[in-house]
Design a protein around this motif. Structure first.
Motif, short mmCIF file in Angstrom:
data_model
loop_
_atom_site.label_atom_id
_atom_site.label_comp_id
_atom_site.label_asym_id
_atom_site.label_seq_id
_atom_site.Cartn_x
_atom_site.Cartn_y
_atom_site.Cartn_z
N ASN A 121 0.80 -1.23 0.00
CA ASN A 121 0.00 0.00 0.00
C ASN A 121 0.83 1.28 0.00
O ASN A 121 0.29 2.37 -0.11
CB ASN A 121 -0.93 0.02 1.22
N SER A 122 2.16 1.14 0.13
CA SER A 122 3.00 2.33 0.18
C SER A 122 3.20 2.90 -1.23
O SER A 122 3.20 2.18 -2.22
CB SER A 122 4.35 2.01 0.82
N GLN A 123 3.41 4.20 -1.29
CA GLN A 123 3.64 4.87 -2.58
C GLN A 123 4.99 4.49 -3.17
O GLN A 123 5.24 4.70 -4.36
CB GLN A 123 3.55 6.39 -2.39
N GLU A 124 5.87 3.93 -2.35
CA GLU A 124 7.19 3.53 -2.84
C GLU A 124 7.15 2.16 -3.53
O GLU A 124 8.16 1.72 -4.06
CB GLU A 124 8.18 3.47 -1.66
N CYS A 125 5.99 1.53 -3.50
CA CYS A 125 5.89 0.18 -4.05
C CYS A 125 4.90 0.15 -5.21
O CYS A 125 3.95 -0.62 -5.22
CB CYS A 125 5.47 -0.81 -2.96
N MET A 126 5.11 1.00 -6.19
CA MET A 126 4.25 1.05 -7.35
C MET A 126 4.74 0.05 -8.39
O MET A 126 5.94 -0.08 -8.64
CB MET A 126 4.25 2.46 -7.96
N MET A 127 3.80 -0.66 -9.02
CA MET A 127 4.16 -1.67 -10.01
C MET A 127 4.44 -1.00 -11.35
O MET A 127 3.69 -0.12 -11.79
CB MET A 127 3.03 -2.68 -10.16
N SER A 128 5.51 -1.42 -11.99
CA SER A 128 5.85 -0.87 -13.31
C SER A 128 5.22 -1.69 -14.44
O SER A 128 5.11 -1.19 -15.57
CB SER A 128 7.37 -0.83 -13.49
N SER A 129 4.82 -2.92 -14.17
CA SER A 129 4.19 -3.75 -15.20
C SER A 129 2.81 -3.21 -15.53
O SER A 129 2.08 -2.72 -14.65
CB SER A 129 4.07 -5.20 -14.70
#
Length: 289
Positions: free
Chosen positions: A169-177
């Protein structure tokens, strides 16, 4: 080899009480850091899970219309990978469909498993807490094409699962796929718990990355379901899990040629290994941006 190693283990034990304590009821989980538990687990469940994961990945390949060049490289994050049975199943499905895609496999597990195939090209098998690993490897995690929980999501402690959701849920863990598939295989006796956690994880990935659920498939077929094919396999004759075969490796039994009363639950071991399965319990969710 696993069966032979188990017999060596038994010969070292004063009784085989440790073996009969291998169980999952009442929310118990065997200590997989103990090698004898790894051996019992693999002898009992490996083939059943291997076939279930083959069914799961076959359905996945169908619903995403997977072909030779769908992904230049298929990146897989396996959370709680164990002995990497899920990787071998995916490898089998791709090979069976004559697809030569390179699989970039990352297996993460708290336990270092003693039996992992060495003849296949793994990317990484890492002993780590999944939340800590994601925090330190955000780039690797964010590029995943598949995230899979092979019978593992229910075995995480509540604290570990909550920390995982917090990471997702953190903004630092955004998926690039642009598209990601989330697969989970669940324990029969704890289906409701496992599917609840799976849905929480899927929703966290979806909501934090503006994904939409484009495809969803579940298989929760009981052994009584006549529509499901039965799979049967055979172990070599020397793999003998009869009561007599195991008692011959019990020091107390050999010394006294009689039962000491500590192994009365030994009959349960005659169910090892499982040689027939109809019960597949898994879910597949495909998310797209």
């Amino acid at each position: 080899r696993i069966y032979e190693d188990l017999l060596v283990d038994l010969d070292k034990q004063p009784t085989i009480k440790l073996v009969r304590e291998f169980r999952y009821d009442n929310n118990q989980i065997p200590d997989y850091d103990v090698f004898i538990n790894q051996r019992i687990y693999l002898l009992k469940y490996y083939m059943a899970y291997f076939l279930e994961y083959i069914a799961m990945y076959t359905v996945w390949s169908q619903i995403v219309s997977y072909k030779q060049n769908t992904y230049p490289t298929l990146k897989v994050i396996s959370i709680g990978c164990g002995s990497t049975c899920d990787y071998l199943s995916l490898y089998y499905v791709l090979k069976n469909q004559s697809i030569n895609t390179c699989v970039d496999y990352w297996g993460i597990d708290l336990v270092e498993w003693n039996y992992i195939s060495s003849d296949l090209n793994y990317k990484q098998i890492i002993k780590a807490d999944i939340s800590q690993w994601i925090q330190e490897n955000k780039r690797e995690f964010s590029g995943a094409d598949i995230i899979v929980f092979p019978k593992s999501i229910g075995e995480m402690s509540q604290k570990s699962f909550e920390e995982l959701l917090q990471q997702i849920n953190s903004q630092e863990c955004m998926m690039s796929s642009k598209r990601i598939s989330i697969l989970g295989s669940f324990a029969k006796m704890y289906h409701e718990r496992d599917i609840k956690r799976y849905n929480q994880f899927v929703n966290a990935i979806r909501d934090n990355n503006n994904f939409r659920i484009c495809k969803r498939r579940e298989s929760n077929l009981s052994i009584e379901d006549p529509s499901h094919e039965t799979f049967t396999w055979f172990y070599p004759q020397e793999v003998d899990f009869s009561r007599l075969a195991l008692e011959n490796h019990c020091q107390l039994f050999r010394a006294n040629d009689t039962h000491c009363g500590k192994c009365r639950s030994l009959e349960k071991l005659t169910h090892h290994p499982i040689t027939k399965t109809k019960y597949f319990d898994y879910a597949i969710t495909v998310l797209e941006k």
